[in-house]
Motif scaffolding. Structure first.
Motif, PDB file in Angstrom:
ATOM      1  N   CYS A   1      -4.828  -4.800  -4.340  1.00 15.93           N
ATOM      2  CA  CYS A   1      -4.387  -4.948  -5.730  1.00 15.93           C
ATOM      3  C   CYS A   1      -4.964  -6.233  -6.299  1.00 15.93           C
ATOM      4  O   CYS A   1      -4.778  -7.305  -5.746  1.00 15.93           O
TER       5      CYS A   1
ATOM      6  N   CYS B   1      -0.349  -2.618  -6.859  1.00 14.94           N
ATOM      7  CA  CYS B   1       0.774  -2.560  -5.922  1.00 14.94           C
ATOM      8  C   CYS B   1       2.071  -2.292  -6.686  1.00 14.94           C
ATOM      9  O   CYS B   1       2.146  -2.514  -7.896  1.00 14.94           O
TER      10      CYS B   1
ATOM     11  N   HIS C   1       3.349  -5.306  -8.849  1.00 19.07           N
ATOM     12  CA  HIS C   1       2.635  -5.582 -10.097  1.00 19.07           C
ATOM     13  C   HIS C   1       2.729  -4.416 -11.083  1.00 19.07           C
ATOM     14  O   HIS C   1       2.657  -4.620 -12.297  1.00 19.07           O
TER      15      HIS C   1
ATOM     16  N   HIS D   1      -2.870 -10.671  -0.366  1.00 19.17           N
ATOM     17  CA  HIS D   1      -2.459  -9.614  -1.300  1.00 19.17           C
ATOM     18  C   HIS D   1      -3.607  -8.635  -1.540  1.00 19.17           C
ATOM     19  O   HIS D   1      -3.409  -7.418  -1.535  1.00 19.17           O
TER      20      HIS D   1
HETATM   21 ZN   LIG Z   1      -0.300  -6.642  -6.702  1.00 20.10          ZN
END
Ligand SMILES: [Zn+2]
Length: 97
Positions: free
Chosen positions: A28, A84, A87, A22
């Motif tokens: 992020c 991102c 999120h 990720h």
């Molecule tokens: Zn994220």
């Protein structure tokens, strides 16, 4: 019984994968506490010393894997510069927007 140890080692590697992936792909670091990861880093370093002094090869390997994965995570967190879409949406939902 040795294979159980290696399965555990493999799971340690697999467990770090989603977070590192990720950070690498999305850049992020939403919700990540660097302080927590730093404590894990110190803990793994201490456990590595302990394992080496007791000739625990398998556990030493696990700690080396952890230390590398934690270091990579911390570097990637410091490099991350965006939230991102997933999120961002989650953060908006939590904020009640
Ligand atoms: Zn994220």
């Amino acid at each position: 019984m040795r294979f159980i140890g290696w399965i555990g080692t493999a799971l340690v590697i697999i467990a770090y994968y989603p977070q590192i992936h990720h950070l690498l792909v999305e850049r992020c670091a939403w919700g990540i506490s660097v302080f927590t990861w730093l404590i894990w880093f110190v803990a793994s370093a201490l456990l590595l010393i302990y394992c080496i002094t007791r000739n625990e090869i398998l556990m030493s390997v696990v700690q080396v894997v952890s230390i590398i994965a934690i270091a990579v995570t911390i570097v990637l967190v410091r490099r991350s510069n965006r939230i991102c879409p997933y999120h961002r949406k989650l953060a908006e939902t939590l904020a009640g927007k």
